[in-house]
Design a protein around this motif. Sequence first.
Motif, PDB file in Angstrom:
ATOM      1  N   GLN A   1       0.826  -1.202   0.000  1.00 39.73           N
ATOM      2  CA  GLN A   1       0.000   0.000   0.000  1.00 39.73           C
ATOM      3  C   GLN A   1       0.866   1.260   0.000  1.00 39.73           C
ATOM      4  OE1 GLN A   1      -2.505  -0.611   3.403  1.00 39.73           O
ATOM      5  NE2 GLN A   1      -4.197  -1.358   2.139  1.00 39.73           N
ATOM      6  N   GLN A   2       1.943   1.224   0.753  1.00 40.70           N
ATOM      7  CA  GLN A   2       2.835   2.383   0.796  1.00 40.70           C
ATOM      8  C   GLN A   2       3.480   2.606  -0.562  1.00 40.70           C
ATOM      9  OE1 GLN A   2       3.143   4.660   3.097  1.00 40.70           O
ATOM     10  NE2 GLN A   2       4.650   5.794   1.923  1.00 40.70           N
ATOM     11  N   PHE A   3       3.847   1.528  -1.251  1.00 40.55           N
ATOM     12  CA  PHE A   3       4.426   1.662  -2.584  1.00 40.55           C
ATOM     13  C   PHE A   3       3.417   2.313  -3.527  1.00 40.55           C
ATOM     14  CE2 PHE A   3       5.024   0.156  -6.913  1.00 40.55           C
ATOM     15  CZ  PHE A   3       6.308   0.607  -7.158  1.00 40.55           C
ATOM     16  N   LEU A   4       2.173   1.896  -3.464  1.00 39.06           N
ATOM     17  CA  LEU A   4       1.142   2.486  -4.329  1.00 39.06           C
ATOM     18  C   LEU A   4       0.922   3.961  -4.005  1.00 39.06           C
ATOM     19  CD1 LEU A   4      -1.464  -0.402  -4.587  1.00 39.06           C
ATOM     20  CD2 LEU A   4       0.081   0.436  -6.361  1.00 39.06           C
ATOM     21  N   ARG A   5       0.942   4.312  -2.718  1.00 38.52           N
ATOM     22  CA  ARG A   5       0.824   5.733  -2.339  1.00 38.52           C
ATOM     23  C   ARG A   5       1.944   6.535  -2.978  1.00 38.52           C
ATOM     24  NH1 ARG A   5       1.336   6.672   3.479  1.00 38.52           N
ATOM     25  NH2 ARG A   5       0.976   8.819   2.916  1.00 38.52           N
ATOM     26  N   MET A   6       3.160   6.000  -2.893  1.00 40.18           N
ATOM     27  CA  MET A   6       4.306   6.694  -3.469  1.00 40.18           C
ATOM     28  C   MET A   6       4.164   6.789  -4.990  1.00 40.18           C
ATOM     29  SD  MET A   6       8.363   5.713  -3.371  1.00 40.18           S
ATOM     30  CE  MET A   6       8.152   4.419  -4.576  1.00 40.18           C
ATOM     31  N   TYR A   7       3.782   5.707  -5.620  1.00 39.11           N
ATOM     32  CA  TYR A   7       3.647   5.684  -7.075  1.00 39.11           C
ATOM     33  C   TYR A   7       2.603   6.693  -7.548  1.00 39.11           C
ATOM     34  CZ  TYR A   7       2.428   4.134 -11.742  1.00 39.11           C
ATOM     35  OH  TYR A   7       2.163   4.102 -13.083  1.00 39.11           O
ATOM     36  N   PHE A   8       1.431   6.683  -6.949  1.00 40.27           N
ATOM     37  CA  PHE A   8       0.367   7.594  -7.367  1.00 40.27           C
ATOM     38  C   PHE A   8       0.722   9.054  -7.080  1.00 40.27           C
ATOM     39  CE2 PHE A   8      -2.449   3.742  -6.969  1.00 40.27           C
ATOM     40  CZ  PHE A   8      -2.605   3.588  -8.331  1.00 40.27           C
ATOM     41  N   ALA A   9       1.438   9.276  -6.006  1.00 46.07           N
ATOM     42  CA  ALA A   9       1.875  10.642  -5.705  1.00 46.07           C
ATOM     43  C   ALA A   9       2.851  11.134  -6.761  1.00 46.07           C
ATOM     44  CB  ALA A   9       2.509  10.699  -4.316  1.00 46.07           C
ATOM     45  N   MET A  10       3.756  10.265  -7.185  1.00 42.46           N
ATOM     46  CA  MET A  10       4.724  10.643  -8.225  1.00 42.46           C
ATOM     47  C   MET A  10       4.000  10.893  -9.547  1.00 42.46           C
ATOM     48  SD  MET A  10       7.806  10.389  -6.780  1.00 42.46           S
ATOM     49  CE  MET A  10       9.216   9.454  -7.226  1.00 42.46           C
ATOM     50  N   GLU A  11       3.003  10.082  -9.859  1.00 40.00           N
ATOM     51  CA  GLU A  11       2.225  10.264 -11.083  1.00 40.00           C
ATOM     52  C   GLU A  11       1.465  11.591 -11.059  1.00 40.00           C
ATOM     53  OE1 GLU A  11       1.478   8.346 -14.025  1.00 40.00           O
ATOM     54  OE2 GLU A  11       3.434   7.548 -13.473  1.00 40.00           O
ATOM     55  N   ALA A  12       1.053  12.019  -9.879  1.00 39.95           N
ATOM     56  CA  ALA A  12       0.272  13.250  -9.737  1.00 39.95           C
ATOM     57  C   ALA A  12       1.158  14.486  -9.634  1.00 39.95           C
ATOM     58  CB  ALA A  12      -0.630  13.143  -8.510  1.00 39.95           C
ATOM     59  N   ARG A  13       2.452  14.343  -9.875  1.00 33.99           N
ATOM     60  CA  ARG A  13       3.396  15.458  -9.846  1.00 33.99           C
ATOM     61  C   ARG A  13       3.397  16.168  -8.499  1.00 33.99           C
ATOM     62  NH1 ARG A  13       1.958  18.969 -14.821  1.00 33.99           N
ATOM     63  NH2 ARG A  13       3.104  20.427 -13.551  1.00 33.99           N
ATOM     64  N   THR A  14       3.596  15.403  -7.438  1.00 29.70           N
ATOM     65  CA  THR A  14       3.654  15.995  -6.106  1.00 29.70           C
ATOM     66  C   THR A  14       4.935  16.792  -5.951  1.00 29.70           C
ATOM     67  OG1 THR A  14       4.760  14.074  -5.174  1.00 29.70           O
ATOM     68  CG2 THR A  14       2.357  14.095  -5.084  1.00 29.70           C
ATOM     69  N   SER A  15       5.037  17.485  -4.851  1.00 30.55           N
ATOM     70  CA  SER A  15       6.242  18.261  -4.580  1.00 30.55           C
ATOM     71  C   SER A  15       7.425  17.331  -4.341  1.00 30.55           C
ATOM     72  CB  SER A  15       6.035  19.151  -3.359  1.00 30.55           C
ATOM     73  OG  SER A  15       5.996  18.376  -2.179  1.00 30.55           O
ATOM     74  N   ARG A  16       8.581  17.855  -4.518  1.00 28.60           N
ATOM     75  CA  ARG A  16       9.819  17.097  -4.295  1.00 28.60           C
ATOM     76  C   ARG A  16       9.873  16.586  -2.860  1.00 28.60           C
ATOM     77  NH1 ARG A  16      15.783  19.788  -5.149  1.00 28.60           N
ATOM     78  NH2 ARG A  16      16.995  17.995  -4.496  1.00 28.60           N
ATOM     79  N   LEU A  17       9.488  17.434  -1.929  1.00 29.45           N
ATOM     80  CA  LEU A  17       9.518  17.069  -0.511  1.00 29.45           C
ATOM     81  C   LEU A  17       8.570  15.906  -0.235  1.00 29.45           C
ATOM     82  CD1 LEU A  17      10.713  17.827   2.226  1.00 29.45           C
ATOM     83  CD2 LEU A  17       8.881  19.496   2.487  1.00 29.45           C
ATOM     84  N   GLU A  18       7.372  15.943  -0.804  1.00 26.76           N
ATOM     85  CA  GLU A  18       6.410  14.871  -0.583  1.00 26.76           C
ATOM     86  C   GLU A  18       6.888  13.562  -1.205  1.00 26.76           C
ATOM     87  OE1 GLU A  18       1.673  13.823  -1.124  1.00 26.76           O
ATOM     88  OE2 GLU A  18       2.446  15.719  -1.890  1.00 26.76           O
ATOM     89  N   ALA A  19       7.430  13.634  -2.418  1.00 26.94           N
ATOM     90  CA  ALA A  19       7.918  12.428  -3.081  1.00 26.94           C
ATOM     91  C   ALA A  19       9.037  11.779  -2.269  1.00 26.94           C
ATOM     92  CB  ALA A  19       8.398  12.768  -4.488  1.00 26.94           C
ATOM     93  N   GLU A  20       9.971  12.584  -1.777  1.00 27.20           N
ATOM     94  CA  GLU A  20      11.071  12.046  -0.972  1.00 27.20           C
ATOM     95  C   GLU A  20      10.556  11.466   0.339  1.00 27.20           C
ATOM     96  OE1 GLU A  20      13.891  15.203  -0.530  1.00 27.20           O
ATOM     97  OE2 GLU A  20      14.580  15.046  -2.593  1.00 27.20           O
TER      98      GLU A  20
END
Length: 169
Positions: free
Chosen positions: A1-20
């Motif tokens: 689930q955490q991997f999917l959260r990270m993946y979808f956040a990256m797809e949604a062009r989140t901030s650099r801080l959030e992605a990290e």
Amino acid sequence: QQFLRMYFAMEARTSRLEAEALFLELVELLLNPGADAAVHRSSPESVRVRRTRDYIAERSTESISLAELGRLADLSPFHLHRLFSQQTGVPPHAYQTLLRINRAKKLLRSGRALSDVAASTGFADQSHFTRHFRRIVGVPPGRYSADFQSEPQERSRRQTPSSANILLA
């Protein structure tokens, strides 16, 4: 689930801080699934977290990295993320987003256009801004702005005596 959260956040062009931050949360989960990381608020680290919060507040519209915050706090990005989350209740990226939304609310109340507000508060674009605003505030920014702009008119209508009241007086 955490991997999917990270993946979808990256797809949604989140901030650099959030992605990290999402990446570090995934790494922490993989390396230490049952770790107890209790930290006391009175520890010397709380000064580091306060310094980090102040830094994020001063640069809330900028793209900030966890590495940058880690250098500021003299902690590893991983440790700072965990410590910050424990002491503030939110990770650094969420704190930055909350600051941006609070600033956006002020700008919307002053009548600024949505696109201007999105750009001046550090969001990637208007849809990114709208998504976060709706999630945090509960209504889209356009409706928030419209509701706020209509409030003075609503108040003046309620305070103006109706013709029936004038006739009875």
